[in-house]
Scaffold this active site. Structure first.
Site, PDB file in Angstrom:
ATOM      1  N   HIS A 163      49.638  50.239  43.446  1.00  0.00           N
ATOM      2  CA  HIS A 163      49.743  50.126  41.984  1.00  0.00           C
ATOM      3  C   HIS A 163      51.171  50.469  41.543  1.00  0.00           C
ATOM      4  O   HIS A 163      51.728  49.815  40.659  1.00  0.00           O
ATOM      5  CB  HIS A 163      48.793  51.115  41.297  1.00  0.00           C
ATOM      6  CG  HIS A 163      47.340  50.884  41.576  1.00  0.00           C
ATOM      7  ND1 HIS A 163      46.583  51.763  42.312  1.00  0.00           N
ATOM      8  CD2 HIS A 163      46.499  49.887  41.198  1.00  0.00           C
ATOM      9  CE1 HIS A 163      45.330  51.332  42.370  1.00  0.00           C
ATOM     10  NE2 HIS A 163      45.258  50.182  41.721  1.00  0.00           N
ATOM     11  N   LYS A 187      46.520  41.867  47.682  1.00  0.00           N
ATOM     12  CA  LYS A 187      45.384  42.264  48.535  1.00  0.00           C
ATOM     13  C   LYS A 187      44.133  41.582  47.981  1.00  0.00           C
ATOM     14  O   LYS A 187      43.301  41.102  48.726  1.00  0.00           O
ATOM     15  CB  LYS A 187      45.183  43.775  48.541  1.00  0.00           C
ATOM     16  CG  LYS A 187      43.933  44.169  49.345  1.00  0.00           C
ATOM     17  CD  LYS A 187      43.678  45.647  49.354  1.00  0.00           C
ATOM     18  CE  LYS A 187      43.158  46.157  48.042  1.00  0.00           C
ATOM     19  NZ  LYS A 187      41.776  45.693  47.698  1.00  0.00           N
ATOM     20  N   ASP A 188      44.051  41.537  46.652  1.00  0.00           N
ATOM     21  CA  ASP A 188      42.941  40.853  45.983  1.00  0.00           C
ATOM     22  C   ASP A 188      43.388  39.418  45.672  1.00  0.00           C
ATOM     23  O   ASP A 188      43.506  39.030  44.505  1.00  0.00           O
ATOM     24  CB  ASP A 188      42.564  41.597  44.697  1.00  0.00           C
ATOM     25  CG  ASP A 188      42.115  43.016  44.995  1.00  0.00           C
ATOM     26  OD1 ASP A 188      41.085  43.181  45.650  1.00  0.00           O
ATOM     27  OD2 ASP A 188      42.823  43.955  44.601  1.00  0.00           O
ATOM     28  N   GLY A 229      42.595  52.484  37.962  1.00  0.00           N
ATOM     29  CA  GLY A 229      42.943  53.878  38.150  1.00  0.00           C
ATOM     30  C   GLY A 229      42.846  54.334  39.594  1.00  0.00           C
ATOM     31  O   GLY A 229      42.757  53.533  40.516  1.00  0.00           O
ATOM     32  N   SER A 238      42.123  51.929  46.457  1.00  0.00           N
ATOM     33  CA  SER A 238      41.491  53.168  45.986  1.00  0.00           C
ATOM     34  C   SER A 238      40.239  53.446  46.811  1.00  0.00           C
ATOM     35  O   SER A 238      39.865  54.599  47.015  1.00  0.00           O
ATOM     36  CB  SER A 238      41.125  53.038  44.506  1.00  0.00           C
ATOM     37  OG  SER A 238      42.267  52.664  43.770  1.00  0.00           O
ATOM     38  N   ARG A 239      39.589  52.402  47.281  1.00  0.00           N
ATOM     39  CA  ARG A 239      38.340  52.579  48.034  1.00  0.00           C
ATOM     40  C   ARG A 239      38.569  53.100  49.455  1.00  0.00           C
ATOM     41  O   ARG A 239      37.606  53.482  50.119  1.00  0.00           O
ATOM     42  CB  ARG A 239      37.553  51.267  48.076  1.00  0.00           C
ATOM     43  CG  ARG A 239      36.913  50.923  46.731  1.00  0.00           C
ATOM     44  CD  ARG A 239      36.017  49.710  46.839  1.00  0.00           C
ATOM     45  NE  ARG A 239      35.186  49.513  45.686  1.00  0.00           N
ATOM     46  CZ  ARG A 239      35.401  48.595  44.727  1.00  0.00           C
ATOM     47  NH1 ARG A 239      36.465  47.803  44.796  1.00  0.00           N
ATOM     48  NH2 ARG A 239      34.572  48.476  43.708  1.00  0.00           N
TER      49      ARG A 239
END
Ligand code: PAF
Length: 294
Positions: free
Chosen positions: A37, A149-150, A31, A186-187
């Protein structure tokens, strides 16, 4: 777009789609959605007849003292964004739905999951593997989409999918960046203005290593040295790691003679930022090989 909160309902939707012969895409997320996303959802909508997006802040992948409680959440905005992108189902289970009392089974890829981010986040990839397997079981997708990214997360999950004979194809998707190069996350919302101004240096450091590799350099220590030297020039950064590893098993390389993940993580205020480049010295290049998915 329908919102579904139970695994039983999610399975029923997916079963009904499959009965009609419709292909299914799944985009797992935690989320607080951004354009990164959004690009995964757009790809799923383009490649599948139906798309389910999960929004679940997974407690099992947060260690003690990590930001589980502080993790940013905005379910109303997420739902509106997903609707505008053409998603069919928003799957938003409560933690008690995914981990009911007595839950006792976990999945992990210990070798791959201990390296890179896994060394400073013990248990993180065990939590990721477990929840992603549960989400795949709930949605039974033909394809599931993950951002690069991950990258470690993608390679760990790809190994899980292979080892456990999962049907879904895991699709790696290019990192989406802000104009100044910072990978969307998101971070990033944790960053103060001064930290936000410093953050793009992580991308620049990795781009320096990529330039070295594209120019014919093959010494892994030199590639990592370029990253570390650049990161050291920013006092707000605290280096976690900068490593060059093989994409197949995440084992550190000394000579870059196969597809390589050059990845780095830094602490920047309350945030921990990660980014990477993937470089393949073989003539066929990296993107073509990865596009095959799981
Ligand atoms: O990448 C993420 O947002 C999460 O790790 C994932 C894959 C949704 C699992 O919780």
């Amino acid at each position: 777009m329908e919102t579904v909160t139970s695994v039983r309902e999610m399975k029923a939707r997916s079963r009904a789609w499959r009965k009609q012969g419709l292909s299914v895409g799944l985009v797992p997320t935690m989320g607080f959605l951004h354009r990164g996303h959004g690009s995964l959802v757009e790809r799923s909508v383009a490649e599948n007849a139906r798309t389910a997006v999960s929004v679940f802040v997974n407690p099992a992948q947060f260690g003690p003292g990590e930001d589980l409680d502080a993790y940013p959440r905005d379910p109303g905005r997420d739902a509106a964004y997903l609707k505008s992108l053409g998603a069919n189902v928003l799957f938003m289970p409560a933690p008690s739905e995914m981990y009911p009392p007595g839950f006792a089974t976990f999945v992990e890829a210990p070798e791959l999951g201990r390296r890179l981010c896994g060394s400073s986040r013990p248990g993180h990839f065990r939590g990721v593997c477990t929840v992603v397997l549960k989400l795949l079981n709930a949605a039974s997708p033909d394809r599931a989409y993950f951002g690069l990214k991950d990258a470690q997360q993608f390679f760990v999950l790809r190994r899980m999918a292979r080892d456990l004979d999962l049907d879904a194809s895991l699709v790696p998707c290019e990192t989406v960046r802000e104009e100044d190069g910072l990978a969307m996350s998101s971070r990033n919302s944790y960053l103060t203005p001064a930290e936000r101004a410093a953050a793009p240096l992580l991308r620049k450091a990795l781009a320096g290593a990529e330039g070295y590799l594209k120019g014919g350099g093959r010494d892994a220590a030199r590639a990592c040295g370029i990253v570390k030297e650049t990161l050291a020039s920013e006092p707000l950064f605290e280096l976690d790691y900068a490593e060059a590893v093989s994409t197949s098993d995440l084992v550190p390389l000394s000579v870059i003679d196969r597809e390589t993940l050059v990845a780095a993580a830094v602490r920047l205020g309350r945030a921990r930022l990660i980014d990477n480049v993937i470089f393949d010295p073989s003539p066929s290049g990296p993107a073509r090989k990865r596009r095959g998915g799981a």
